[in-house]
Design an enzyme around this catalytic site. Structure first.
Site: not given
Ligand code: NAP
Length: 280
Positions: A50, A94, A117
């Site tokens: 990422k 995460q 997200d």
């Protein structure tokens, strides 16, 4: 019938180029912060990918690595600091998190306008009620793939296998917003093969290697395989028995090289959208 193979790598590369071009035309660099807690090796790979992808499109990206012993309060304090930082447009914590930290509390602590997200309850509610907001990256990537494959969405019978907050539920909402007729099936569904056979568009997000067999899929259907299952010998396998299904479906995504590359590309797209929305 020879199935069309939907090339997620190519679609993701095009999307990333488009994002890089839009970023280059801005007078600032969108800021992304990825927070990683602990040493989970798979998470480490995802976080590095990422960060690299964000830098490649010209973002100001950094990873904040915290020890596995981090308390929930310490992580919430870090999230609050990032919420208040004007240089930060997108925050991603995460998952999974260590057991002492409640993921739902952390997800709810991220400022909704920086929630790249798309997991915050406010963004989930916006999606469910048809309002604009940040949308979870993997189902958003599936919509890009369906459009790239030329799938006729309005009125299509779509079946989503799986109902997680990360994939299945938002996937169903996005298909509904695209005017599909949507069925969601899960572990308590009575006759999974029969439900799946009705699909013109089938999205499998279940986490069971090769669960969807050839006779679960109608002739000519478009099949999107979200599953990533690592076998004992290290190979990656989807939720769909690829060879059996590709023999008669209309279009199919491979694993790897299908949905996977789209997730990161959509994270970049969400970060750019968040930056533009915040900075006008
Ligand atoms: P999850 O949270 O474990 O949810 C799995 C869903 O599948 C649940 O709704 C569950 O039903 C259903 N299910 C499980 N076993 C079933 C069975 N035997 N029959 C029918 N339904 C069953 O998983 P997830 O996070 O949604 O992820 C699903 C898959 O996608 C995994 O392989 C994951 O690695 C992959 N994934 C890929 C990406 C990507 O970037 N490509 C991103 C995220 C996830 P119940 O709700 O009834 O328990």
């Amino acid at each position: 019938m020879t199935a069309q193979i939907i090339d997620g790598k190519a679609v993701a590369a095009t999307l990333r180029q488009h994002i890089a071009a839009r970023t280059a035309a801005l007078g600032f660099r969108p800021g992304l912060r990825v927070v990683r807690v602990g040493e989970d090796p798979a998470s480490g790979v995802y976080v590095r990918n990422k960060d690299r992808a964000a830098k490649e499109v010209g973002f100001d990206s950094a990873t904040i690595a915290l020890p596995a012993s981090t308390t929930e309060d310490a992580l919430l304090a870090e999230v609050a600091r990032l919420n208040a930082d004007p240089a930060v447009d997108g925050i991603l914590v995460q998952l999974p998190l260590p057991p002492q930290i409640r993921a739902d509390r952390v997800i709810a602590a991220v400022a909704p306008e920086k929630d790249v997200d798309g997991f915050h309850p406010l963004n989930a509610g916006r999606l469910a009620s048809g309002q604009p907001g940040l949308v979870p990256c993997t189902p958003k990537g599936v919509m890009h793939l369906l459009r790239a494959a030329g799938a006729a969405l309005p009125g299509a019978r779509a079946v989503v296998l799986g109902r997680s907050n990360i994939v299945g539920r938002p996937m169903a909402q996005l298909l509904l917003a695209a005017d599909c007729t949507v069925t969601v099936v899960h572990s308590r569904t009575r006759d999974l093969p029969a439900e799946c056979r009705r699909a013109e568009i089938l999205v499998a997000a279940v986490g069971r290697a090769e669960m969807v067999r050839g006779d679960w899929v109608a002739e000519g259907a478009t099949v999107i395989d979200v599953g990533i299952n690592r076998l004992a010998d290290g190979r990656l396998m989807g939720d769909v028995a690829y060879a059996e299904v590709a023999a008669h479906c209309g279009a199919i995504t491979p694993v790897p090289g299908g949905v996977g590359p789209m997730t990161i590309a959509c994270l970049l797209e969400n970060t750019l959208d968040a930056a533009l929305a915040r900075r006008g």
